[in-house]
Design a protein around this motif. Structure first.
Motif, short mmCIF file in Angstrom:
data_model
loop_
_atom_site.label_atom_id
_atom_site.label_comp_id
_atom_site.label_asym_id
_atom_site.label_seq_id
_atom_site.Cartn_x
_atom_site.Cartn_y
_atom_site.Cartn_z
N GLU A 67 0.83 -1.21 0.00
CA GLU A 67 0.00 0.00 0.00
C GLU A 67 0.86 1.25 0.00
OE1 GLU A 67 -4.09 -1.55 2.19
OE2 GLU A 67 -2.82 -0.06 3.17
N GLU B 92 1.91 2.11 -3.26
CA GLU B 92 0.77 2.41 -4.13
C GLU B 92 0.66 1.44 -5.31
OE1 GLU B 92 1.02 6.54 -5.19
OE2 GLU B 92 0.48 7.22 -3.18
N LYS C 46 -6.28 -1.58 0.83
CA LYS C 46 -6.62 -0.52 -0.13
C LYS C 46 -6.08 -0.85 -1.52
CE LYS C 46 -6.70 3.02 3.47
NZ LYS C 46 -6.09 4.26 3.98
N THR C 47 -5.44 -1.99 -1.64
CA THR C 47 -5.00 -2.47 -2.95
C THR C 47 -5.72 -3.77 -3.25
OG1 THR C 47 -3.06 -3.06 -4.28
CG2 THR C 47 -3.06 -3.81 -2.01
#
Length: 363
Positions: free
Chosen positions: A103, A106, A170-171
């Motif tokens: 995360e 990104e 979140k990924t």
């Protein structure tokens, strides 16, 4: 504690994240399929070709066999040893740290291969349970049965935190796990013993826990007879029924379509509505379902509806049985709804007849 606010869904526009489980034995195409799907997800999420794919490799850098085909792969060699060469294993906390790092970098998608090490590897959940039980019993085997649950009470919360971390990532995450063949009953051709991770009609047992299987957005087991194909669909939502054809290998387009759904785009919701409509027609019985199937609306829906045709046929047959005789006698089906088999009912009626005979003939 802050104020609790319920947010109208129209204000929620952030894309969802996917957690996809691929399980299978050797030679079923888990790694290659995961990379293809990850490419489709990464390109859809970022909107550009060559978007990075995070790859956590626990299997002696096996993913690097595909580095020429997937130059966008960002590889992490996840071994049981730390940087100093000390054995640290595959405990839950190390996996959480890996997801945190993905995360922070990104990465649009992360592949964990093989996540079975978190369950049955060195320092994995089963190993942690064994060492904890050994500590609690101090080597006294007679105490192991009594204290096994105490050992699980120490270990399971750590594993549960890892599962929660995956769910809340979140990924997008693709999790590959190994699967082993299950002993079959020679008469029924089904599994000889069922567990919470094992369906009686699926001859493979994933090397993981049920908590993981059922937290996934989608969970399938690949079969050596059809590498890359979602042959055994353990958890597949209606939105993906038409997408995951057991006869067709999953690939880049599969990843793209699933990522589109996560962004609130694509045809997934419309497909779910079609399947719901087909189920409602099937619950009206075989005749009405057949009439709908042959109508213009039904013909247009067939490519999607065929994905659950066996389930629809079973629903229609159940509806036929439920309504049998009701047109002539509305109490007919209710009268037979006593939970008895025909043989048990006949035996009970014979006993009642004998009792009445004795009552009418006291001599």
């Amino acid at each position: 504690m802050g104020m609790i606010r319920f947010i109208p869904v129209a204000e929620l526009n952030d894309p969802l994240t996917l957690s996809i489980g691929l399980s299978g034995g050797s030679g079923t195409g888990k790694t290659y399929t995961a990379l293809l799907m990850a490419r489709g997800i990464a390109e859809t999420v970022t909107g550009r070709k060559g978007a990075p794919i995070g790859y956590v490799d626990t299997e002696n850098r096996r993913a690097l066999h595909y580095k020429a085909a997937f130059p966008e792969m960002c590889h992490y060699d996840f071994t049981a040893l730390d940087d100093r060469g000390d054995l640290v294993g595959f405990g839950p906390e190390r996996w959480i740290a890996v997801i945190d790092a993905a995360e922070a970098a990104e990465l649009p998608v992360l592949i964990l291969d093989s996540f079975s090490h978190a369950w049955e590897g060195v320092g994995g959940v089963l190993d942690l349970h064994a060492t904890t039980l050994e500590r609690l019993t101090r080597g006294d085997d007679s105490k192991k049965d009594a204290r096994s649950q105490l050992a699980w009470a120490e270990v399971k919360p750590r594993y549960r935190r890892l599962i929660d971390r995956i769910v809340r990532a979140k990924t997008n995450i693709i999790i590959c796990t190994r699967a082993k063949p299950v002993m079959q009953d020679l008469k029924t051709r089904q599994n000889a013993r069922n567990t919470k991770t094992r369906r009686k009609d699926v001859p493979w047992d994933p090397a993981s826990d049920g908590d993981l299987l059922f937290e996934m957005t989608t969970m399938v087991i690949l079969d050596p007879s059809a590498p890359g194909c979602p042959v055994h669909q353990i958890k597949v939502a209606d939105q993906f029924k038409a997408l995951l054809d057991p006869r067709r290998p999953m690939g880049v387009d599969t990843g793209r379509a699933m990522a589109d759904w996560a962004k609130g785009q694509g045809e997934a919701q419309k497909q779910k509505e079609l399947l719901d409509l087909a189920r409602s027609k099937a619950r009206e019985g075989s005749a009405k379902f057949t009439a709908w199937w042959q109508s213009a609306e039904g013909k247009d829906a067939r490519p999607i509806v065929r994905t659950i045709l066996a389930d629809l046929q079973a629903l229609a047959e159940d509806a036929d049985r439920d309504t049998a005789g009701v047109d002539d006698d509305p109490f007919a089906s209710a009268a037979q709804d006593d939970g008895l088999t025909p043989a048990q009912r006949a035996e009970m009626e014979a006993a009642e007849a004998a009792f009445r005979s004795q009552q009418s003939d006291p001599a």
